[in-house]
Structures are given as structure tokens and as C-alpha cells.
Design a protein around this motif. Structure first.
Motif, PDB file in Angstrom:
ATOM      1  N   ARG A 142      -1.738 -26.039 -26.205  1.00  0.00           N
ATOM      2  CA  ARG A 142      -2.876 -25.488 -25.493  1.00  0.00           C
ATOM      3  C   ARG A 142      -3.682 -26.638 -24.872  1.00  0.00           C
ATOM      4  O   ARG A 142      -4.028 -27.602 -25.545  1.00  0.00           O
ATOM      5  CB  ARG A 142      -3.746 -24.709 -26.475  1.00  0.00           C
ATOM      6  CG  ARG A 142      -4.977 -24.068 -25.865  1.00  0.00           C
ATOM      7  CD  ARG A 142      -5.754 -23.359 -26.969  1.00  0.00           C
ATOM      8  NE  ARG A 142      -6.979 -22.764 -26.485  1.00  0.00           N
ATOM      9  CZ  ARG A 142      -7.877 -22.197 -27.279  1.00  0.00           C
ATOM     10  NH1 ARG A 142      -7.658 -22.152 -28.588  1.00  0.00           N
ATOM     11  NH2 ARG A 142      -8.971 -21.660 -26.790  1.00  0.00           N
ATOM     12  N   THR A 143      -3.944 -26.543 -23.572  1.00  0.00           N
ATOM     13  CA  THR A 143      -4.710 -27.585 -22.897  1.00  0.00           C
ATOM     14  C   THR A 143      -6.114 -27.660 -23.484  1.00  0.00           C
ATOM     15  O   THR A 143      -6.799 -26.642 -23.596  1.00  0.00           O
ATOM     16  CB  THR A 143      -4.795 -27.301 -21.386  1.00  0.00           C
ATOM     17  OG1 THR A 143      -3.478 -27.219 -20.862  1.00  0.00           O
ATOM     18  CG2 THR A 143      -5.558 -28.394 -20.674  1.00  0.00           C
ATOM     19  N   ASN A 144      -6.522 -28.838 -23.879  1.00  0.00           N
ATOM     20  CA  ASN A 144      -7.862 -28.975 -24.455  1.00  0.00           C
ATOM     21  C   ASN A 144      -8.782 -29.721 -23.498  1.00  0.00           C
ATOM     22  O   ASN A 144      -8.383 -30.160 -22.415  1.00  0.00           O
ATOM     23  CB  ASN A 144      -7.794 -29.661 -25.832  1.00  0.00           C
ATOM     24  CG  ASN A 144      -7.258 -31.083 -25.765  1.00  0.00           C
ATOM     25  OD1 ASN A 144      -7.055 -31.642 -24.694  1.00  0.00           O
ATOM     26  ND2 ASN A 144      -7.023 -31.668 -26.933  1.00  0.00           N
ATOM     27  N   ALA A 145     -10.039 -29.857 -23.898  1.00  0.00           N
ATOM     28  CA  ALA A 145     -11.037 -30.476 -23.021  1.00  0.00           C
ATOM     29  C   ALA A 145     -10.686 -31.926 -22.718  1.00  0.00           C
ATOM     30  O   ALA A 145     -10.921 -32.401 -21.605  1.00  0.00           O
ATOM     31  CB  ALA A 145     -12.418 -30.387 -23.671  1.00  0.00           C
ATOM     32  N   PHE A 146     -10.108 -32.624 -23.689  1.00  0.00           N
ATOM     33  CA  PHE A 146      -9.751 -34.025 -23.457  1.00  0.00           C
ATOM     34  C   PHE A 146      -8.718 -34.143 -22.339  1.00  0.00           C
ATOM     35  O   PHE A 146      -8.858 -34.965 -21.433  1.00  0.00           O
ATOM     36  CB  PHE A 146      -9.212 -34.653 -24.733  1.00  0.00           C
ATOM     37  CG  PHE A 146      -8.731 -36.065 -24.544  1.00  0.00           C
ATOM     38  CD1 PHE A 146      -9.627 -37.116 -24.565  1.00  0.00           C
ATOM     39  CD2 PHE A 146      -7.386 -36.339 -24.311  1.00  0.00           C
ATOM     40  CE1 PHE A 146      -9.200 -38.420 -24.355  1.00  0.00           C
ATOM     41  CE2 PHE A 146      -6.944 -37.633 -24.109  1.00  0.00           C
ATOM     42  CZ  PHE A 146      -7.861 -38.680 -24.137  1.00  0.00           C
ATOM     43  N   GLN A 147      -7.670 -33.342 -22.406  1.00  0.00           N
ATOM     44  CA  GLN A 147      -6.638 -33.391 -21.371  1.00  0.00           C
ATOM     45  C   GLN A 147      -7.232 -33.052 -20.010  1.00  0.00           C
ATOM     46  O   GLN A 147      -6.943 -33.720 -19.011  1.00  0.00           O
ATOM     47  CB  GLN A 147      -5.500 -32.434 -21.711  1.00  0.00           C
ATOM     48  CG  GLN A 147      -4.346 -32.466 -20.708  1.00  0.00           C
ATOM     49  CD  GLN A 147      -3.168 -31.606 -21.138  1.00  0.00           C
ATOM     50  OE1 GLN A 147      -3.071 -31.200 -22.282  1.00  0.00           O
ATOM     51  NE2 GLN A 147      -2.281 -31.324 -20.211  1.00  0.00           N
ATOM     52  N   GLN A 148      -8.066 -32.022 -19.950  1.00  0.00           N
ATOM     53  CA  GLN A 148      -8.698 -31.650 -18.692  1.00  0.00           C
ATOM     54  C   GLN A 148      -9.577 -32.778 -18.162  1.00  0.00           C
ATOM     55  O   GLN A 148      -9.609 -33.048 -16.957  1.00  0.00           O
ATOM     56  CB  GLN A 148      -9.531 -30.390 -18.882  1.00  0.00           C
ATOM     57  CG  GLN A 148      -8.722 -29.146 -19.199  1.00  0.00           C
ATOM     58  CD  GLN A 148      -9.611 -27.949 -19.497  1.00  0.00           C
ATOM     59  OE1 GLN A 148     -10.562 -27.681 -18.774  1.00  0.00           O
ATOM     60  NE2 GLN A 148      -9.324 -27.243 -20.578  1.00  0.00           N
ATOM     61  N   THR A 149     -10.278 -33.454 -19.062  1.00  0.00           N
ATOM     62  CA  THR A 149     -11.170 -34.539 -18.648  1.00  0.00           C
ATOM     63  C   THR A 149     -10.392 -35.709 -18.083  1.00  0.00           C
ATOM     64  O   THR A 149     -10.761 -36.280 -17.046  1.00  0.00           O
ATOM     65  CB  THR A 149     -12.040 -34.987 -19.831  1.00  0.00           C
ATOM     66  OG1 THR A 149     -12.873 -33.896 -20.240  1.00  0.00           O
ATOM     67  CG2 THR A 149     -12.921 -36.173 -19.463  1.00  0.00           C
ATOM     68  N   LEU A 150      -9.299 -36.102 -18.725  1.00  0.00           N
ATOM     69  CA  LEU A 150      -8.512 -37.206 -18.194  1.00  0.00           C
ATOM     70  C   LEU A 150      -7.833 -36.840 -16.883  1.00  0.00           C
ATOM     71  O   LEU A 150      -7.652 -37.692 -16.014  1.00  0.00           O
ATOM     72  CB  LEU A 150      -7.479 -37.684 -19.223  1.00  0.00           C
ATOM     73  CG  LEU A 150      -7.841 -39.050 -19.837  1.00  0.00           C
ATOM     74  CD1 LEU A 150      -9.124 -38.981 -20.642  1.00  0.00           C
ATOM     75  CD2 LEU A 150      -6.718 -39.614 -20.661  1.00  0.00           C
ATOM     76  N   LEU A 151      -7.486 -35.587 -16.721  1.00  0.00           N
ATOM     77  CA  LEU A 151      -6.858 -35.157 -15.473  1.00  0.00           C
ATOM     78  C   LEU A 151      -7.868 -35.009 -14.342  1.00  0.00           C
ATOM     79  O   LEU A 151      -7.575 -35.370 -13.202  1.00  0.00           O
ATOM     80  CB  LEU A 151      -6.141 -33.826 -15.670  1.00  0.00           C
ATOM     81  CG  LEU A 151      -4.848 -33.837 -16.481  1.00  0.00           C
ATOM     82  CD1 LEU A 151      -4.371 -32.412 -16.735  1.00  0.00           C
ATOM     83  CD2 LEU A 151      -3.762 -34.634 -15.773  1.00  0.00           C
ATOM     84  N   GLY A 152      -9.050 -34.471 -14.660  1.00  0.00           N
ATOM     85  CA  GLY A 152      -9.944 -34.085 -13.577  1.00  0.00           C
ATOM     86  C   GLY A 152     -11.404 -34.410 -13.726  1.00  0.00           C
ATOM     87  O   GLY A 152     -12.218 -33.996 -12.903  1.00  0.00           O
ATOM     88  N   LEU A 153     -11.798 -35.137 -14.790  1.00  0.00           N
ATOM     89  CA  LEU A 153     -13.204 -35.466 -15.019  1.00  0.00           C
ATOM     90  C   LEU A 153     -14.090 -34.225 -15.082  1.00  0.00           C
ATOM     91  O   LEU A 153     -15.258 -34.246 -14.705  1.00  0.00           O
ATOM     92  CB  LEU A 153     -13.722 -36.431 -13.952  1.00  0.00           C
ATOM     93  CG  LEU A 153     -13.724 -37.912 -14.342  1.00  0.00           C
ATOM     94  CD1 LEU A 153     -14.086 -38.792 -13.156  1.00  0.00           C
ATOM     95  CD2 LEU A 153     -14.698 -38.164 -15.496  1.00  0.00           C
ATOM     96  N   GLU A 154     -13.512 -33.144 -15.564  1.00  0.00           N
ATOM     97  CA  GLU A 154     -14.247 -31.927 -15.852  1.00  0.00           C
ATOM     98  C   GLU A 154     -13.406 -31.097 -16.808  1.00  0.00           C
ATOM     99  O   GLU A 154     -12.213 -31.358 -16.988  1.00  0.00           O
ATOM    100  CB  GLU A 154     -14.553 -31.120 -14.582  1.00  0.00           C
ATOM    101  CG  GLU A 154     -13.337 -30.536 -13.891  1.00  0.00           C
ATOM    102  CD  GLU A 154     -13.691 -29.731 -12.641  1.00  0.00           C
ATOM    103  OE1 GLU A 154     -14.792 -29.929 -12.099  1.00  0.00           O
ATOM    104  OE2 GLU A 154     -12.852 -28.903 -12.217  1.00  0.00           O
ATOM    105  N   TYR A 155     -14.043 -30.127 -17.456  1.00  0.00           N
ATOM    106  CA  TYR A 155     -13.308 -29.242 -18.356  1.00  0.00           C
ATOM    107  C   TYR A 155     -13.925 -27.857 -18.298  1.00  0.00           C
ATOM    108  O   TYR A 155     -15.107 -27.693 -17.948  1.00  0.00           O
ATOM    109  CB  TYR A 155     -13.324 -29.783 -19.801  1.00  0.00           C
ATOM    110  CG  TYR A 155     -14.709 -29.982 -20.367  1.00  0.00           C
ATOM    111  CD1 TYR A 155     -15.413 -28.934 -20.955  1.00  0.00           C
ATOM    112  CD2 TYR A 155     -15.323 -31.226 -20.298  1.00  0.00           C
ATOM    113  CE1 TYR A 155     -16.692 -29.125 -21.464  1.00  0.00           C
ATOM    114  CE2 TYR A 155     -16.594 -31.431 -20.796  1.00  0.00           C
ATOM    115  CZ  TYR A 155     -17.280 -30.378 -21.386  1.00  0.00           C
ATOM    116  OH  TYR A 155     -18.553 -30.568 -21.879  1.00  0.00           O
TER     117      TYR A 155
END
Length: 417
Positions: free
Chosen positions: A7-20
Motif C-alpha cells: 500500500r502506497t504510504n505518505a513517505f513514498q508519495q512524498t519522495l515521488l511528489g513532495l506531497e501526500y
């Protein structure tokens, strides 16, 4: 056999896009909250962009792998899935038009999401353009962070010397000089990243500055005493280590009381991390290590490495079944360090006699780290020991493919702690 999904978590979203995306069932971890907040509030005309935590390049490798994206497209910012990343890429492109402080802040934003190569380019330019000791200090501090994470500190001696030269002009704020002193003590103790003569200067300067704690930012004081505690700890002086750690805790609580944000909460979080190590390696007190680990998890329950930290303590005290359970919780929490936690869980299960579960984890890991020969051979050996012909055939085929393509090591087992 399909690749395991997470499951995509906030950390992965942050490293990908600087937002979650907010998730009521899974609150964002402290790092992601602080990282996104800092970028959203970035000013190009003033200092103060804060780094909550810095990872190594293999963390971005793992995020790319989990997202099914080419690592290069993340590292060079060509993958731009969100407005913040598009803005960051545009700032990098137009860096020549920015003031030096703006270039430094853009480089800090890049470092926060593990884009080290473009950050290094900006910092080299910033140091050439720097017109004041403060600008030279900040450029050198960030260049140290890059070389520390990307190059095993190969350029650290030069950057610490630059920081010292700037600090000796008395035109750099004491809080920032103290931050440099903390880094110098930590990385001299860990792997001698600077010459002893420089280390002694930073150690003495930090000790002097800390005597004026009432005039200093408490966050800088907390970091200093956590760093300083490593000195008596290396000599086996438990009482002095604990005294310095208590100073660190008090200062962390002070900074949280002043500014109750995600960034400031990191000072207490790192206190618990250091306390855990203190009781693992110095006092050898399982109860206190467990207490520190539980406090760490309670402070940031969505953060996978917190479960891994406590699991590491259980391993150190021979509690492999408990460690395996915690490592699996870390895997379930997602990145960073999914591969690291999965491999550690497998090894703990195997040591505890649960070889079937260990083999299942090795199979999952082999589908993520397809080019890691060490993982594949360990899985093959385990399948052979268990007499599992299907699993053996799986690993045999994977090793044969790897032999044809050439072994590579994508970094699934790395961490920077």
C-alpha cells in the motif's frame, strides 16, 4: 508469480511528489509532514529551510522500484507527477536567476527528497557565487550532507574545513555553528569523516557554545548533546552518556513546547532512537531499550523504521521471534527500507526455526530485488534445505537469468541509520 504489492504510504508519495494524500486510517509520518511543510513554506530570499531527515540514494531506488518507475526519471526530476515537483524542477532549471540563498534552499529541497546529483550541481555553483561567510558556511554544510549520504563522506574533510573557515569569521549564527559541531562529532565518532585536528576544533567550539544554552535554539542544543553523548559512550562511560542524553531530552521537549510542529517533534524522536542504541550497546538493559523503542513507535506509529529499530534491539538481546514480528510490522508499514526489513524478518524467522515463513519472505523479496544475487542464493539454499522443489526451481531460474544478465545490487537491503 506476481510481484508483492504494498500500500502506497505518505513517505513514498512524498519522495515521488513532495506531497501526500491525507489518509484517516493511516496518518502521515513525521518526516513526510515536515518535508512537505518545509517545501510549501519555502522562501527564496532567506535562510531557514529545515531538513528533518536525510536518506541515502538507495531509498529513492526502492521507491522507484515499488512504484514501477525508472530510478533515473526520479533522480533527474524528469518524472514530474505533481505540482510541487514541477515547481522544484523549474527552480532547478532557473537556478542561475536566483539569489544564493534561493539556490541553497532549492538544494535543500532536493536533498530532502534524495535528489543528490542536481543538489550537488547547485551547491558547487552556490559556493562559487557566495559573497559572505554565511553563504559559504551554508553551501559547505549542505555539500557535506550530500557527500555524507551519496559518497560515503569522501569530500567531508574539505567541507568541514570550509565550515570552520566561515565560522571563525564570527559572522555565522552560533546556532548554525553548533549544528556543524554536532555533525562533526557524530561523523568523527561513526567513521572518522574529518581529520582529528578539525574534530577537536568542532568539539571544543561546540562545548563552548553550549554553555550559553539559554541564548541558543533548544533544537540545536538537543542535537549537540545527543552528538556529545557519543564521546563518553565510546569510552564505556554510561553515567556521563546518560547525563548528556537527559540534556538532549530536556532541550527536545523545550523546542516542542515552543513550536509544536512535525519538524520539532523529530528532536524527541531522535532522542528515543539514540536512547535505544544506548541501552542496546552500552548499558545492555533490555527493559530500557524496549521502553525507548515503544516510545519511538508511539511518537510516530506510521514510521516503518521505528519498528525496525526496536526489532534490531530484540535481535541484540537474542529475542529473535519478537524481532521477526516487529520486522514484519515494519514491512507492512511500507517504505522506507521495505527490502531491508523483509530480509531481516526472514533471517530472524529462520534463526527462530520458522524456516517456512523465512522462505516465503525470501520469495517475496526475490520478486522485488530481482537482481540481488545474495538474496536469490539465500532463498535457493533455504528451499533446498526444506526440500521445497517449487521454491528451489523459482530461485534456480532467477539465478540463471541473473547469470545471463550479470548480477546487480539495486540497494533493497540498505539503510542509513
Amino acid at each position: 508469480m506476481s510481484r508483492p504489492t504494498f500500500r502506497t504510504n505518505a513517505f513514498q508519495q512524498t519522495l515521488l511528489g513532495l506531497e501526500y494524500a491525507p489518509d484517516p486510517d493511516r496518518p502521515a509520518d513525521l518526516f513526510s509532514r515536515a518535508c512537505v511543510e518545509e517545501f510549501s513554506q519555502m522562501r527564496l530570499d532567506r535562510y531557514g529551510y529545515l531538513l528533518a531527515q536525510v536518506f541515502e540514494p538507495n531509498v529513492l531506488v526502492e521507491v522507484a522500484l515499488l512504484a514501477g518507475l525508472p530510478y533515473e526519471s526520479l533522480a533527474d526530476l524528469s518524472h514530474q507527477p505533481t505540482e510541487p515537483i514541477r515547481r522544484l524542477a523549474d527552480l532547478v532549471h532557473h537556478a542561475a536567476d536566483l539569489p544564493v540563498t534561493g539556490v541553497l534552499n532549492v538544494a535543500t529541497a532536493l536533498i530532502s527528497v534524495s535528489r543528490f546529483d542536481p543538489a550537488a550541481g547547485l551547491l558547487a555553483d552556490a559556493y562559487v557565487r557566495a559573497a559572505t561567510p554565511r553563504e559559504r558556511f551554508e553551501a559547505a554544510m549542505l555539500a557535506f550532507v550530500v557527500t555524507n549520504r551519496r559518497d560515503d563522506g569522501a569530500d567531508s574533510p574539505r567541507q568541514f574545513h570550509r565550515m570552520r573557515d566561515a565560522a571563525e569569521t564570527d559572522q555565522v549564527p552560533d546556532d548554525r555553528v553548533l549544528d556543524a559541531c554536532s555533525q562533526a562529532v557524530v561523523w568523527y565518532q561513526k567513521r572518522k569523516e574529518l581529520p582529528e585536528s578539525e574534530y577537536q576544533w568542532f568539539l571544543n567550539t561546540g562545548t563552548r557554545l553550549a554553555t550559553a544554552a539559554d541564548r541558543m535554539d533548544p533544537g540545536a542544543i538537543s542535537s549537540w548533546y545527543r552528538a556529545l553523548a557519543m564521546v563518553p559512550a565510546a569510552e564505556g562511560a554510561a553515567d556521563t552518556t546518560r547525563r548528556y542524553m537527559e540534556y538532549a531530552r530536556e532541550a527536545a521537549e523545550n523546542t516542542m513546547a515552543r513550536r509544536p510542529r512535525a519538524y520539532e517533534t523529530h528532536f524527541l524522536k531522535t532522542y528515543h532512537e539514540s536512547s535505544l542504541k544506548e541501552h542496546m550497546y552500552l548499558t545492555r538493559d533490555l527493559d530500557k531499550a524496549e521502553e525507548a523503542g515503544q516510545a519511538l513507535i508511539a511518537l510516530d506509529p506510521s514510521w516503518a523504521p521505528s519498528y525496525g529499530e526496536l526489532a534490531e534491539a530484540y535481535v541484540a538481546f537474542g529475542r529473535t521471534e519478537k524481532a521477526a514480528h516487529l520486522y514484519e510490522q515494519a514491512v507492512a508499514a511500507g517504505p522506507p527500507y521495505v527490502g531491508h526489513h523483509m530480509l531481516r524478518a526472514a533471517r530472524c524467522h529462520q534463526k527462530a526455526g520458522n524456516s517456512t515463513r523465512a522462505l516465503a519472505l525470501h520469495r517475496d523479496l526475490s520478486l522485488l530485488a530481482r537482481d540481488d544475487e545474495q538474496v536469490l542464493r539465500a532463498g535457493f539454499d533455504l528451499a533446498q534445505d526444506l526440500g521445497d522443489t517449487d521454491a528451489r526451481a523459482h530461485f534456480e531460474a532467477a539465478l540463471q537469468r541473473l547469470g545471463n544478465e550479470g548480477a546487480r545490487h539495486p540497494g533493497m537491503d540498505g539503510d542509513d541509520r
